[in-house]
Design a protein around this motif. Sequence first.
Motif, PDB file in Angstrom:
ATOM      1  N   ASP A  16      12.131   2.048 -49.474  1.00 15.59           N
ATOM      2  CA  ASP A  16      11.025   2.793 -49.110  1.00 15.59           C
ATOM      3  C   ASP A  16      11.428   3.965 -48.623  1.00 15.59           C
ATOM      4  O   ASP A  16      10.839   4.201 -47.436  1.00 15.59           O
ATOM      5  CB  ASP A  16       9.722   2.210 -48.725  1.00 15.59           C
ATOM      6  N   GLY A  17      12.272   4.770 -49.432  1.00 17.29           N
ATOM      7  CA  GLY A  17      12.763   6.184 -48.886  1.00 17.29           C
ATOM      8  C   GLY A  17      11.767   7.146 -48.411  1.00 17.29           C
ATOM      9  O   GLY A  17      11.566   7.741 -47.489  1.00 17.29           O
ATOM     10  N   TYR A  18      10.735   7.162 -49.386  1.00 22.89           N
ATOM     11  CA  TYR A  18       9.565   8.087 -49.301  1.00 22.89           C
ATOM     12  C   TYR A  18       8.773   7.655 -48.029  1.00 22.89           C
ATOM     13  O   TYR A  18       8.371   8.556 -47.214  1.00 22.89           O
ATOM     14  CB  TYR A  18       8.562   8.088 -50.340  1.00 22.89           C
TER      15      TYR A  18
ATOM     16  N   VAL B 227       7.599  20.464 -45.438  1.00 22.04           N
ATOM     17  CA  VAL B 227       6.245  19.885 -46.281  1.00 22.04           C
ATOM     18  C   VAL B 227       5.754  18.698 -45.704  1.00 22.04           C
ATOM     19  O   VAL B 227       4.682  18.555 -45.600  1.00 22.04           O
ATOM     20  CB  VAL B 227       6.755  19.918 -47.864  1.00 22.04           C
ATOM     21  N   PHE B 228       6.727  17.796 -45.315  1.00 15.89           N
ATOM     22  CA  PHE B 228       6.264  16.419 -44.786  1.00 15.89           C
ATOM     23  C   PHE B 228       5.842  16.559 -43.533  1.00 15.89           C
ATOM     24  O   PHE B 228       4.912  15.835 -43.212  1.00 15.89           O
ATOM     25  CB  PHE B 228       7.357  15.494 -45.053  1.00 15.89           C
ATOM     26  N   TYR B 229       6.329  17.488 -42.668  1.00 18.81           N
ATOM     27  CA  TYR B 229       5.518  17.666 -41.269  1.00 18.81           C
ATOM     28  C   TYR B 229       4.113  18.346 -41.655  1.00 18.81           C
ATOM     29  O   TYR B 229       3.298  17.740 -40.767  1.00 18.81           O
ATOM     30  CB  TYR B 229       6.517  18.761 -40.576  1.00 18.81           C
ATOM     31  N   LEU B 230       4.043  19.209 -42.319  1.00 18.53           N
ATOM     32  CA  LEU B 230       2.655  19.876 -42.600  1.00 18.53           C
ATOM     33  C   LEU B 230       1.693  18.831 -43.208  1.00 18.53           C
ATOM     34  O   LEU B 230       0.565  18.769 -42.763  1.00 18.53           O
ATOM     35  CB  LEU B 230       2.674  21.088 -43.500  1.00 18.53           C
ATOM     36  N   LYS B 231       2.350  17.962 -44.132  1.00 20.21           N
ATOM     37  CA  LYS B 231       1.501  16.836 -44.609  1.00 20.21           C
ATOM     38  C   LYS B 231       0.978  16.065 -43.604  1.00 20.21           C
ATOM     39  O   LYS B 231       0.039  15.654 -43.445  1.00 20.21           O
ATOM     40  CB  LYS B 231       2.118  16.128 -45.661  1.00 20.21           C
ATOM     41  N   SER B 232       2.045  15.888 -42.611  1.00 22.81           N
ATOM     42  CA  SER B 232       1.605  14.727 -41.621  1.00 22.81           C
ATOM     43  C   SER B 232       0.513  15.348 -40.686  1.00 22.81           C
ATOM     44  O   SER B 232      -0.321  14.730 -40.041  1.00 22.81           O
ATOM     45  CB  SER B 232       2.737  14.323 -41.010  1.00 22.81           C
TER      46      SER B 232
ATOM     47  N   GLN C  71       7.376   8.945 -42.254  1.00 22.51           N
ATOM     48  CA  GLN C  71       7.352   8.655 -41.015  1.00 22.51           C
ATOM     49  C   GLN C  71       8.420   9.498 -39.797  1.00 22.51           C
ATOM     50  O   GLN C  71       7.704  10.184 -38.882  1.00 22.51           O
ATOM     51  CB  GLN C  71       8.179   7.255 -40.820  1.00 22.51           C
ATOM     52  N   THR C  72       9.378   9.868 -40.386  1.00 28.81           N
ATOM     53  CA  THR C  72      10.349  10.563 -39.541  1.00 28.81           C
ATOM     54  C   THR C  72       9.764  12.196 -39.535  1.00 28.81           C
ATOM     55  O   THR C  72       9.852  12.476 -38.413  1.00 28.81           O
ATOM     56  CB  THR C  72      11.825  10.640 -40.505  1.00 28.81           C
ATOM     57  N   PHE C  73       9.211  12.617 -40.574  1.00 22.75           N
ATOM     58  CA  PHE C  73       8.957  14.166 -40.149  1.00 22.75           C
ATOM     59  C   PHE C  73       7.486  14.319 -39.686  1.00 22.75           C
ATOM     60  O   PHE C  73       7.060  15.470 -40.042  1.00 22.75           O
ATOM     61  CB  PHE C  73       9.301  14.825 -41.664  1.00 22.75           C
ATOM     62  N   SER C  74       6.935  13.113 -39.557  1.00 18.75           N
ATOM     63  CA  SER C  74       5.598  13.397 -38.714  1.00 18.75           C
ATOM     64  C   SER C  74       5.918  13.516 -37.130  1.00 18.75           C
ATOM     65  O   SER C  74       4.933  13.767 -36.433  1.00 18.75           O
ATOM     66  CB  SER C  74       4.829  12.091 -38.920  1.00 18.75           C
ATOM     67  N   CYS C  75       7.140  13.419 -36.671  1.00 16.31           N
ATOM     68  CA  CYS C  75       7.514  13.408 -35.269  1.00 16.31           C
ATOM     69  C   CYS C  75       7.974  14.967 -35.261  1.00 16.31           C
ATOM     70  O   CYS C  75       9.170  15.186 -35.827  1.00 16.31           O
ATOM     71  CB  CYS C  75       8.638  12.469 -35.122  1.00 16.31           C
ATOM     72  N   PRO C  76       7.348  15.901 -34.561  1.00 22.18           N
ATOM     73  CA  PRO C  76       7.864  17.280 -34.340  1.00 22.18           C
ATOM     74  C   PRO C  76       9.340  17.112 -33.743  1.00 22.18           C
ATOM     75  O   PRO C  76      10.007  18.003 -34.208  1.00 22.18           O
ATOM     76  CB  PRO C  76       6.825  17.738 -33.113  1.00 22.18           C
ATOM     77  N   ILE C  77       9.660  16.401 -32.798  1.00 17.69           N
ATOM     78  CA  ILE C  77      10.942  16.291 -32.282  1.00 17.69           C
ATOM     79  C   ILE C  77      12.034  16.238 -33.426  1.00 17.69           C
ATOM     80  O   ILE C  77      13.183  17.017 -33.494  1.00 17.69           O
ATOM     81  CB  ILE C  77      11.053  15.207 -31.372  1.00 17.69           C
TER      82      ILE C  77
END
Lengths: 251, 230
Positions: free
Chosen positions: B145-147, B217-222, B152-158
């Motif tokens: 489940d790479g997606y 994109v994944f950060y903005l989505k999160s 998960q990873t890019f919802s963390c700002p750090i």
Amino acid sequence: MDKNISFTLKVWRQNGPKEKGHFETFQMKDIPGDTSFLEMLDILNEQLISERKEPVVFDHDCREGICGMCSLYINGYPHGPATGATTCQLYMRRFNDGDTITVEPWRSAGFPVIKDLMVDRTAYDKIMQAGGYISVRTGSAEDANNILIPKPNADEAMDAASCIGCGACVAACKNGSAMLFVSAKVSQLALLPQGKVEAARRAKAMLSKMDELGFGNCTNTRACEAECPKCISISNIARLNREFIKAKLKD
Amino acid sequence: MWLSNSSIGRKVVMSVTGIALVLFLTFHMSMNLVALISAEGYNVICEFLGANWYALVATTALAALVVIHIVYAFWLTMMNRKARGTERYAVEAKPKSVEWASQNMLVLGIVVAAGLGLHLANFWYKMMFAEIIGNPTLGGLEATDGYGYIVQTFSCPIFVVLYLIWLAALWFHLTHGFWSALQTLGWSNKIWFERWKLIGNIYTTLVVLGFAAVVVVFYLKSLCCGASCV
């Protein structure tokens, strides 16, 4: 008419290759702007001699930018801040009243200091002896038009041949690499039919001599090209790489 | 062996491994873009590149390239510092035509390698490694489940900040590395030098932007969908 300037001169003094060096500071007063950098050092040495002190040792010969003897790392630049010029072609009008001018020798493992600002550049002669020549039958010269050479090649070879072997490339290089020198000397011959015959042997011999003498590996920072008093291009280094890789693949 | 005992040979090794790694980055970036389009599509690729024999062979070869590139980098730097001699200049000036990146390739490379370490911990460890040791849920989600791991990873700002710093270092490293590699192989002259530099800058920018797009994109989505930062 240029103005006279007064400035502080910080000069590297070192008694011998193994001795510890240090900077010595001199106050220079009323130096005319049309004095060349080397003449300014002559003035300093005259003063030192009249004070019965030891003069500063520095290399020089023709004083017209063609022999490659003068060196000096001035205020962070080999041959000083002027571009496309040697130290002997640098004039004091480039500096301002009240400046501090720092003068250092070429610093590289391949060029050990002999004394003060004079370094030992015989490594370059050894590289030339390794292959920087063509083998020809001596005697009466052939007719110049026997071998036709395209004008662009002749020009390119001439540009490479304008290298005076002063060592500014090594002094400027953070890796102490002599690639610009070696590549110019390989190129000036590799571009011409007379030099092509021994091109592969020459590239290998000169490069391995360069490596053997403790010069560094080229990382293409282009500092050599920027500081070269004869504006030798790093396209010569690409040619040396090409010649060398071709020769090694053939072996 | 001329690839280890001559200066040009050693540089050829840097150059060839470097170009191979640029090609790998191009592939990896193209693969990542799929995640922007389709979650299922991306996970199919992840499954395909899991602990299968061909993916493992390719990963081993890739690891060898990275190791050779890094070992040679330190070796060359040590030799070059020695060639510089024991005394350093008291005053140094940088000519305008000298790129900052070209004089700091080792430092940039270390930042890139550190980013690679983080990246392997974030993804490879939980995916391919999890499959190799036979514990597919090692990282909390399914190994393929790479997606899910991207979300998960890019919802963390750090991680977003760390990855962007990593990519910036990679950009500087490649803008010099690209033309430098071709110069070392001898494929350059006064005209091609300018061409390679331009091509390298455009190529590097596209590759880095492709990677950065996924991160951003994944950060903005999160932010708007409220995925949790683990």
